[in-house]
Design an enzyme around this catalytic site. Structure first.
Site, mmCIF file in Angstrom:
data_model
loop_
_atom_site.group_PDB
_atom_site.id
_atom_site.type_symbol
_atom_site.label_atom_id
_atom_site.label_comp_id
_atom_site.label_asym_id
_atom_site.label_seq_id
_atom_site.Cartn_x
_atom_site.Cartn_y
_atom_site.Cartn_z
ATOM 1 N N TYR A 92 -1.909 4.553 -15.736
ATOM 2 C CA TYR A 92 -2.300 4.666 -17.142
ATOM 3 C C TYR A 92 -2.047 6.048 -17.724
ATOM 4 C CZ TYR A 92 -4.723 4.070 -21.568
ATOM 5 O OH TYR A 92 -5.004 4.010 -22.905
ATOM 6 N N TYR B 231 2.328 5.037 -2.669
ATOM 7 C CA TYR B 231 2.501 3.663 -3.151
ATOM 8 C C TYR B 231 3.121 3.733 -4.537
ATOM 9 C CZ TYR B 231 0.995 -1.116 -4.540
ATOM 10 O OH TYR B 231 0.944 -2.420 -4.979
ATOM 11 N N ILE C 77 4.212 -4.151 3.436
ATOM 12 C CA ILE C 77 2.819 -4.374 3.084
ATOM 13 C C ILE C 77 2.835 -5.605 2.186
ATOM 14 C CG2 ILE C 77 0.785 -3.486 1.888
ATOM 15 C CD1 ILE C 77 1.536 -0.705 2.892
ATOM 16 N N THR D 34 -4.140 -3.293 -4.207
ATOM 17 C CA THR D 34 -4.024 -4.087 -5.426
ATOM 18 C C THR D 34 -4.437 -5.535 -5.180
ATOM 19 O OG1 THR D 34 -2.177 -2.699 -6.124
ATOM 20 C CG2 THR D 34 -2.470 -4.778 -7.274
ATOM 21 N N LYS E 277 5.095 3.006 0.413
ATOM 22 C CA LYS E 277 5.202 1.583 0.105
ATOM 23 C C LYS E 277 5.970 1.496 -1.207
ATOM 24 C CE LYS E 277 2.605 -2.514 -1.350
ATOM 25 N NZ LYS E 277 1.271 -3.079 -1.685
ATOM 26 N N ARG F 117 3.165 -1.828 -12.412
ATOM 27 C CA ARG F 117 1.719 -1.858 -12.641
ATOM 28 C C ARG F 117 1.178 -0.534 -13.175
ATOM 29 N NH1 ARG F 117 -1.420 -5.997 -10.550
ATOM 30 N NH2 ARG F 117 -0.356 -7.509 -9.212
#
Length: 295
Positions: free
Chosen positions: A110, A136, A206, A47, A164, A141
């Site tokens: 999405y 992740y 991370i 990202t 993560k 997001r």
């Protein structure tokens, strides 16, 4: 007992641009700074690396350049997430081909799959490519949360080796630590709370902040490994303002502002992101001073 494959400070690298193109010279110099700063790994085109706005060809070139520059001196976990499973498999396969140590695969964004869909997505990647995969989870997001039960189920797959967790919810790690497979890497994706994450049994972070302050982040981790929690808290106290300041505008624009200020790359960023707003810069500068960055 098998220990975690990935641990320590792993930097979510920015992708420097110049005149609309990836600045490969600056990118390699940034990687060298990370390694000399003592980090344990890097993530290209996550990202923070603006993976959403680089082309597939750019993405693959960045990963290959990162692997070649690191040259075995730290772990390389290639960003390889996509909303489409076939595209994610292609990126993971490329990461393996060029010699990455693993792939960081975000939950599909999405399209908001169900928990069964999430399991099927990661299981398909597990079956398609023999490369360690770090899940992740960043629901803020992506619009979807990888449930702890799904994480535990996925941890039993042979190529799914860690997560993560960027939720910032410290209560989750204890559940995951208890329920996931032995040796599963538990990695924070939230700089402000990662000291607490380590205290709960996590293995590393991370990090966005380590783009700017790699040595301090590595010092904090090494202090915890040595059992020096007072020393770790002292580093955290210096960094907490910086952790927050680097998200005063859309990431990674504040990090790019700082790195440009240090003469390491351009502030250039790709639309729809824009350069760090001027109103945030005094607070970022103040946080840098407290952290001792650039001294």
């Amino acid at each position: 007992m098998t220990g975690p494959l990935f641990k320590g400070v792993i930097t979510a690298l920015i992708t420097p641009f110049r005149d609309g193109k990836v600045d490969e010279t600056a990118f390699c110099q940034l990687i060298e700074r990370q390694i000399s700063g003592g980090v344990h790994g890097v993530v290209p085109v996550g990202t923070t690396g603006e993976s959403a706005t680089v082309s597939v060809d750019e993405h693959k070139r960045i990963v290959e350049l990162c692997v070649n520059t690191v040259a075995g001196r730290a772990r390389v976990i290639a960003g390889a997430g996509a909303s489409a499973t076939d595209k994610a498999i292609d990126l993971v396969r490329h990461a393996k081909t060029v010699g990455a140590d693993g792939a960081l695969v975000v939950t599909p964004y999405y399209n908001r799959p169900s928990q069964e869909g999430l399991y099927a997505h990661f299981a398909a990647i597990n079956d398609a490519v023999q490369l360690p995969v770090v899940l992740y989870n960043v629901p803020g997001r992506t619009g979807v949360d990888l449930a702890d039960a799904t994480t535990a189920r996925l941890s039993k797959l042979p190529n799914v080796v860690g997560i993560k967790d960027a939720t910032g919810d410290l209560g989750r790690i204890s559940r995951q630590r208890l329920d996931c497979a032995e040796g599963f890497s538990l990695i924070s994706g939230d700089d402000p709370s990662w000291l607490g994450y380590l205290a709960h049994g996590g293995h590393g972070v991370i990090s966005v902040t380590s783009n700017v302050a790699p040595r301090a982040m590595a010092d904090l981790y090494e202090a915890t490994i040595a059992g020096n929690w007072d020393g770790a808290r002292a580093v955290q106290d210096r960094l907490i303002g910086l952790h927050k300041a680097l998200f005063m505008d859309s990431s990674p624009s504040p990090a790019k502002y700082v790195l440009a200020k240090l003469g390491l790359c351009s502030e250039e960023i790709r639309l729809p992101l824009v350069r760090c707003n001027d109103a945030a810069k005094p607070s970022i500068d103040a946080a840098l001073a407290v952290a001792g960055v650039g001294e």
